[in-house]
Design an enzyme around this catalytic site. Structure first.
Site, PDB file in Angstrom:
ATOM      1  N   ASN A   1      -1.702  -2.204   8.620  1.00 32.69           N
ATOM      2  CA  ASN A   1      -1.774  -1.814   7.180  1.00 32.69           C
ATOM      3  C   ASN A   1      -2.233  -0.840   7.752  1.00 32.69           C
ATOM      4  O   ASN A   1      -3.788  -0.999   7.706  1.00 32.69           O
ATOM      5  CB  ASN A   1      -2.270  -3.568   7.481  1.00 32.69           C
ATOM      6  CG  ASN A   1      -3.550  -2.327   5.733  1.00 32.69           C
ATOM      7  OD1 ASN A   1      -2.869  -2.118   4.993  1.00 32.69           O
ATOM      8  ND2 ASN A   1      -3.378  -4.058   4.828  1.00 32.69           N
ATOM      9  N   TRP A   2      -2.506   0.534   7.448  1.00 31.63           N
ATOM     10  CA  TRP A   2      -3.411   1.620   6.999  1.00 31.63           C
ATOM     11  C   TRP A   2      -4.415   1.721   6.012  1.00 31.63           C
ATOM     12  O   TRP A   2      -5.725   2.056   5.740  1.00 31.63           O
ATOM     13  CB  TRP A   2      -2.493   2.770   7.010  1.00 31.63           C
ATOM     14  CG  TRP A   2      -1.576   2.860   7.981  1.00 31.63           C
ATOM     15  CD1 TRP A   2      -1.389   2.625   9.447  1.00 31.63           C
ATOM     16  CD2 TRP A   2      -1.201   4.222   7.776  1.00 31.63           C
ATOM     17  NE1 TRP A   2      -0.591   3.035  10.035  1.00 31.63           N
ATOM     18  CE2 TRP A   2       0.093   4.169   9.292  1.00 31.63           C
ATOM     19  CE3 TRP A   2      -0.524   5.538   6.871  1.00 31.63           C
ATOM     20  CZ2 TRP A   2       0.675   4.934   9.094  1.00 31.63           C
ATOM     21  CZ3 TRP A   2       0.716   6.053   7.777  1.00 31.63           C
ATOM     22  CH2 TRP A   2       1.030   6.313   8.791  1.00 31.63           C
ATOM     23  N   LYS A   3      -4.019   0.677   4.886  1.00 30.60           N
ATOM     24  CA  LYS A   3      -4.957   0.473   3.606  1.00 30.60           C
ATOM     25  C   LYS A   3      -5.220   2.043   3.149  1.00 30.60           C
ATOM     26  O   LYS A   3      -4.165   2.501   3.456  1.00 30.60           O
ATOM     27  CB  LYS A   3      -6.296  -0.121   4.133  1.00 30.60           C
ATOM     28  CG  LYS A   3      -6.382  -1.683   4.772  1.00 30.60           C
ATOM     29  CD  LYS A   3      -7.540  -2.169   4.863  1.00 30.60           C
ATOM     30  CE  LYS A   3      -6.934  -3.416   5.398  1.00 30.60           C
ATOM     31  NZ  LYS A   3      -8.161  -4.508   5.604  1.00 30.60           N
TER      32      LYS A   3
ATOM     33  N   HIS B   1      -2.588 -10.134  -0.597  1.00 29.32           N
ATOM     34  CA  HIS B   1      -3.814  -9.214   0.926  1.00 29.32           C
ATOM     35  C   HIS B   1      -4.858  -9.761   0.525  1.00 29.32           C
ATOM     36  O   HIS B   1      -5.249  -9.930  -0.974  1.00 29.32           O
ATOM     37  CB  HIS B   1      -3.382  -7.790   1.395  1.00 29.32           C
ATOM     38  CG  HIS B   1      -4.501  -7.637   2.276  1.00 29.32           C
ATOM     39  ND1 HIS B   1      -5.283  -7.780   2.589  1.00 29.32           N
ATOM     40  CD2 HIS B   1      -4.102  -7.311   3.942  1.00 29.32           C
ATOM     41  CE1 HIS B   1      -6.258  -7.246   3.463  1.00 29.32           C
ATOM     42  NE2 HIS B   1      -5.232  -6.923   4.268  1.00 29.32           N
TER      43      HIS B   1
ATOM     44  N   GLU C   1      -7.927  -8.564   0.157  1.00 32.54           N
ATOM     45  CA  GLU C   1      -8.422  -7.418  -1.047  1.00 32.54           C
ATOM     46  C   GLU C   1      -7.304  -7.212  -1.989  1.00 32.54           C
ATOM     47  O   GLU C   1      -8.428  -6.823  -3.060  1.00 32.54           O
ATOM     48  CB  GLU C   1      -8.105  -5.985  -0.031  1.00 32.54           C
ATOM     49  CG  GLU C   1      -9.254  -6.396   1.184  1.00 32.54           C
ATOM     50  CD  GLU C   1      -8.819  -4.892   2.456  1.00 32.54           C
ATOM     51  OE1 GLU C   1      -9.817  -5.351   3.292  1.00 32.54           O
ATOM     52  OE2 GLU C   1      -7.871  -3.918   2.286  1.00 32.54           O
TER      53      GLU C   1
ATOM     54  N   GLU D   1      -4.554 -14.438   7.894  1.00 31.27           N
ATOM     55  CA  GLU D   1      -6.311 -13.566   8.181  1.00 31.27           C
ATOM     56  C   GLU D   1      -7.486 -13.735   7.456  1.00 31.27           C
ATOM     57  O   GLU D   1      -7.439 -13.841   6.168  1.00 31.27           O
ATOM     58  CB  GLU D   1      -5.861 -12.396   7.361  1.00 31.27           C
ATOM     59  CG  GLU D   1      -5.134 -11.308   7.703  1.00 31.27           C
ATOM     60  CD  GLU D   1      -4.691  -9.709   6.628  1.00 31.27           C
ATOM     61  OE1 GLU D   1      -5.068  -8.717   7.119  1.00 31.27           O
ATOM     62  OE2 GLU D   1      -5.160  -9.749   5.820  1.00 31.27           O
TER      63      GLU D   1
ATOM     64  N   GLY E   1     -12.352  -6.416   9.133  1.00 27.71           N
ATOM     65  CA  GLY E   1     -12.711  -5.473   8.965  1.00 27.71           C
ATOM     66  C   GLY E   1     -13.922  -6.127   9.675  1.00 27.71           C
ATOM     67  O   GLY E   1     -14.668  -4.617   9.883  1.00 27.71           O
TER      68      GLY E   1
ATOM     69  N   GLY F   1      -5.124  -3.928  11.412  1.00 28.30           N
ATOM     70  CA  GLY F   1      -6.371  -2.983  10.331  1.00 28.30           C
ATOM     71  C   GLY F   1      -5.983  -1.571  11.148  1.00 28.30           C
ATOM     72  O   GLY F   1      -5.584  -1.350  11.834  1.00 28.30           O
ATOM     73  N   GLY F   2      -7.656  -1.245  11.212  1.00 26.77           N
ATOM     74  CA  GLY F   2      -8.829  -0.320  12.235  1.00 26.77           C
ATOM     75  C   GLY F   2      -7.538   0.192  13.414  1.00 26.77           C
ATOM     76  O   GLY F   2      -7.120   1.168  12.839  1.00 26.77           O
TER      77      GLY F   2
END
Length: 258
Positions: A12-14, A102, A104, A174, A180, A241-242
């Site tokens: 997931n590049w966000k 998600h 977020e 998650e 993060g 993620g990152g």
């Protein structure tokens, strides 16, 4: 005999990387994944909407072993919904997946279980696999409510689906406190909730659905901890993620069995 669940590593590049940066990353990732054994793992990426056409072009032109999808999907098919992207539009771009619910989106956009459920159904209607994201916050974890909270989100997200539709979904556990932050649920923590999710699906939708659904773990996954997480019987992959923003690191995660 059930068909083995092929591990899914979804990056997931966000809200990172414009289309030029995305093109470079996909090209590098394609090089790093050359010769990937598709029976061992599936690599998928979830870029921002504006990168999707570029990603489609690079993946198709290079015949890269990479699936791709969207970070969100509208609950609506079309109409006066400024800023929304429909399942039909995503399907036309060749998207295999769409993340739904998600943390977020829940936190910053107030998405309810009803909205999440509608988005799951919109994805399935358009032949897209929803990746339903669930997980508890720190307060629920401290109170020992991680299973109850996660199962309530699973139940809400899958409400009204047939067993056959549930089979076509992916669920990503998650824990919000691990996203993060550098904090990672232990493999036993991940297994506890992933196993409970599978047990719930088995009770609600039967053996075939429970044995088919891939349940991912997400939250500060990297190449140094992925193999240990993947040893657990009910962890079928990772939502990354990152670490997915670095081609070599993400490739190492995908190739955790090599």
């Amino acid at each position: 005999m059930t068909t083995p669940r092929i591990p899914l590593m979804a990056g997931n590049w966000k809200m990172n990387l414009d289309w030029k940066q995305g093109q470079a990353l996909v090209e590098d990732l394609g090089d790093a994944l050359k010769g990937l054994d598709s029976s061992k793992a599936e690599a998928a990426i979830l870029p921002p909407f504006v990168d999707l056409r570029t990603v489609q072009t690079v993946v198709d032109a290079g015949k890269l072993p990479i699936s791709f999808g969207a970070q969100d999907i509208s609950e609506h098919e079309e109409g006066a919904y400024t800023g929304e992207i429909s399942g039909q539009m995503l399907a036309a771009l060749g998207c295999t997946y769409a993340a739904v619910g998600h943390s977020e989106r829940r936190q910053y956009h107030g998405e309810t279980e009803q909205v999440t459920n509608a988005k799951v159904k919109a994805a399935l209607k358009n032949g897209i696999v929803p990746i339903l994201c669930v997980g508890e916050g720190l307060e629920d974890r401290k109170a020992g409510k991680q299973v109850a909270t996660s199962l309530a989100q699973v139940e809400g997200g899958l409400e009204g689906l047939s067993a056959a539709e549930v089979e076509k979904t992916v669920i990503a556990y998650e824990p919000v406190w691990a996203i993060g932050t550098g904090e990672v649920a232990t493999p036993d923590d991940a297994q506890e909730v992933c196993s409970a999710i599978r047990d719930w699906i088995r009770a609600a939708h039967g053996d075939s659905a429970a044995d088919s659904v891939r349940v991912l773990y997400g939250g500060s996954v990297k190449s140094s901890n992925v193999a240990e997480l993947m040893e657990k019987p009910d962890v079928d992959g990772a939502l990354v993620g990152g670490a997915s923003l670095k081609a070599d690191e993400f490739a190492k995660i995908v190739r955790f069995q090599d």
